[in-house]
Design a protein around this motif. Structure first.
Motif, PDB file in Angstrom:
ATOM      1  N   MET A   9      68.561  -7.420  14.865  1.00 31.26           N
ATOM      2  CA  MET A   9      68.664  -6.041  14.397  1.00 31.26           C
ATOM      3  C   MET A   9      70.012  -5.411  14.753  1.00 31.26           C
ATOM      4  SD  MET A   9      64.915  -4.439  15.406  1.00 31.26           S
ATOM      5  CE  MET A   9      65.230  -2.902  14.492  1.00 31.26           C
ATOM      6  N   THR A  10      70.328  -4.346  14.011  1.00 24.89           N
ATOM      7  CA  THR A  10      71.396  -3.427  14.398  1.00 24.89           C
ATOM      8  C   THR A  10      70.735  -2.062  14.539  1.00 24.89           C
ATOM      9  OG1 THR A  10      72.950  -4.738  13.068  1.00 24.89           O
ATOM     10  CG2 THR A  10      73.727  -2.599  13.877  1.00 24.89           C
ATOM     11  N   SER A  11      69.975  -1.903  15.606  1.00 27.11           N
ATOM     12  CA  SER A  11      69.209  -0.677  15.798  1.00 27.11           C
ATOM     13  C   SER A  11      70.131   0.519  15.993  1.00 27.11           C
ATOM     14  CB  SER A  11      68.275  -0.808  17.005  1.00 27.11           C
ATOM     15  OG  SER A  11      67.297  -1.777  16.769  1.00 27.11           O
ATOM     16  N   GLY A  12      69.629   1.691  15.582  1.00 29.02           N
ATOM     17  CA  GLY A  12      70.418   2.910  15.690  1.00 29.02           C
ATOM     18  C   GLY A  12      69.696   4.002  16.438  1.00 29.02           C
ATOM     19  N   ILE A  13      70.098   5.248  16.168  1.00 19.02           N
ATOM     20  CA  ILE A  13      69.607   6.393  16.935  1.00 19.02           C
ATOM     21  C   ILE A  13      68.384   7.050  16.303  1.00 19.02           C
ATOM     22  CG2 ILE A  13      71.921   6.825  17.840  1.00 19.02           C
ATOM     23  CD1 ILE A  13      72.203   9.123  15.843  1.00 19.02           C
ATOM     24  N   ASP A  14      67.932   6.548  15.166  1.00 14.89           N
ATOM     25  CA  ASP A  14      66.775   7.113  14.475  1.00 14.89           C
ATOM     26  C   ASP A  14      65.570   6.171  14.617  1.00 14.89           C
ATOM     27  OD1 ASP A  14      64.849   8.117  12.792  1.00 14.89           O
ATOM     28  OD2 ASP A  14      66.154   8.317  11.053  1.00 14.89           O
TER      29      ASP A  14
END
Length: 276
Positions: A9-14
C-alpha cells in the motif's frame, strides 16, 4: 498448499480512502482463492501530523474501523491480518496495534508493537515513535489460522532477534512482519534481516509493506516479501508500486527444515562471559 494474498500500500492521511483500498483487496484476494490477506503497518492511517491524527484516533475511529474490518473478513470468508493502525491506550498515548480477523469475522488476536522506532538517520530523517506511542509488553501468537500457528510482529521489531527466537521456540509456522520501512534502512537491511529471521525461527515470514511517497511527506521502501523457512524469497513485490500479490505456501516445509537443521532444538543458554 495454502494460497495467501499480500497487499502493498501507499497509505495516506484519510482512513476512508485507506479502508476502501483494503476492501477492494479483500474482494480481489477472496475471488483469487486466497485464504488469508496481509496488509502493511499503519494500513488505515499513515500521518506524521499528530494533532490531525489525534482527532480520528481519540474520536473513536479505530473502534468503528475494527468493526468494519471484521465485517469485511466475514462477508468474504477470508482471514485478514491488518498490519496495524493507531489506537488510543491511555493518557494521550497511542498503541501501534495489529489485528487478526478470522474468516468468520471474529477478532482472533491483537498485538501492540513492542519496539519503538526512535532513530536519527544520516539522511536527516528523525523519528521518535515513543513520543506518541506506548510500547506493547506481550509476545503474541495465534493457534488456529490458515497458516498454522502465526506469530505477530511489526516493522522495527524485525531488528530484535530475541522476539523471533521466542516465536520460533513457540513453534510458530509463520510470522507476520507488516512494515513501513524507510528507504535508506530498507535498501541496507530489509531483505537480509527478513531472510535471517525466517532462517532463525525456521518459519515462513510474510512482510506486507508500505511503498512510495505518502501524503504526510515520508517515503517508504516497499518490497513486500514472503520468505520460506530455508530463507528463500518466494515473493518480492518490488519498490515502485502499490498492488496485490499472491503466493502459495507449503506448510510441510516448516517441519522438513526443522528436522534437517534443528537449531531451535539445539539451542543452549549462552555461558557467562570471561573478561581478560
Amino acid at each position: 498448499m495454502t494460497r495467501i494474498a499480500v497487499l502493498q500500500m501507499t497509505s495516506g492521511i484519510d482512513p476512508e480512502r485507506n479502508f476502501a483500498t483494503i476492501a477492494d483487496a479483500v474482494r480481489e484476494a477472496a475471488s483469487g482463492g486466497a485464504q488469508m490477506l496481509f496488509t502493511p503497518e499503519m494500513s488505515i492511517l499513515l500521518d506524521r501530523d499528530r494533532k490531525r491524527a489525534a482527532s480520528w484516533i481519540e474520536g473513536g475511529g479505530p473502534a468503528d474501523m475494527e468493526t468494519r474490518l471484521a465485517g469485511l473478513a466475514g462477508d468474504h470468508a477470508i482471514a485478514l491480518a491488518i498490519g496495524s493502525m493507531p489506537v488510543a491506550v491511555d493518557a494521550g498515548m497511542w498503541g501501534n496495534r495489529s489485528y487478526l480477523f478470522s474468516s468468520t469475522g471474529v477478532r482472533a488476536a491483537t498485538y501492540d508493537k513492542i519496539h519503538m522506532f526512535d532513530v536519527e538517520l544520516a539522511t536527516g530523517e528523525s523519528w521518535r515513535e515513543s513520543a506518541a506511542y506506548r510500547p506493547g509488553e506481550t509476545v503474541v501468537a495465534v493457534e488456529e489460522t490458515p497458516l498454522g500457528r502465526l506469530g505477530l510482529t511489526i516493522c522495527y521489531d524485525l531488528r530484535f532477534p530475541a522476539l523471533f527466537e521466542a516465536l520460533g521456540q513457540g513453534r510458530c509456522d509463520t510470522i507476520a512482519v507488516p512494515a513501513a520501512f524507510t528507504v535508506p534502512t530498507g535498501r541496507a537491511h530489509w531483505h537480509v534481516l527478513l531472510r535471517a529471521r525466517a532462517i532463525e525461527a525456521s518459519a515462513f515470514v510474510i512482510a506486507a509493506a508500505q511503498v512510495g511517497k505518502h501524503e504526510d511527506g515520508r517515503e517508504t521502501y516497499g518490497h513486500s516479501l514472503v520468505i520460506d523457512p530455508w530463507g528463500e524469497v518466494l515473493l518480492d513485490m518490488g519498490g515502485e508500486e502499490a498492488g496485490l500479490g499472491f503466493c502459495e505456501l507449503d506448510l510441510t516445509t516448516v517441519e522438513q527444515v526443522r528436522a534437517q537443521l534443528p537449531s531451535l532444538a539445539n539451542r543452549r543458554e549462552i555461558p557467562k562471559w570471561i573478561h581478560r
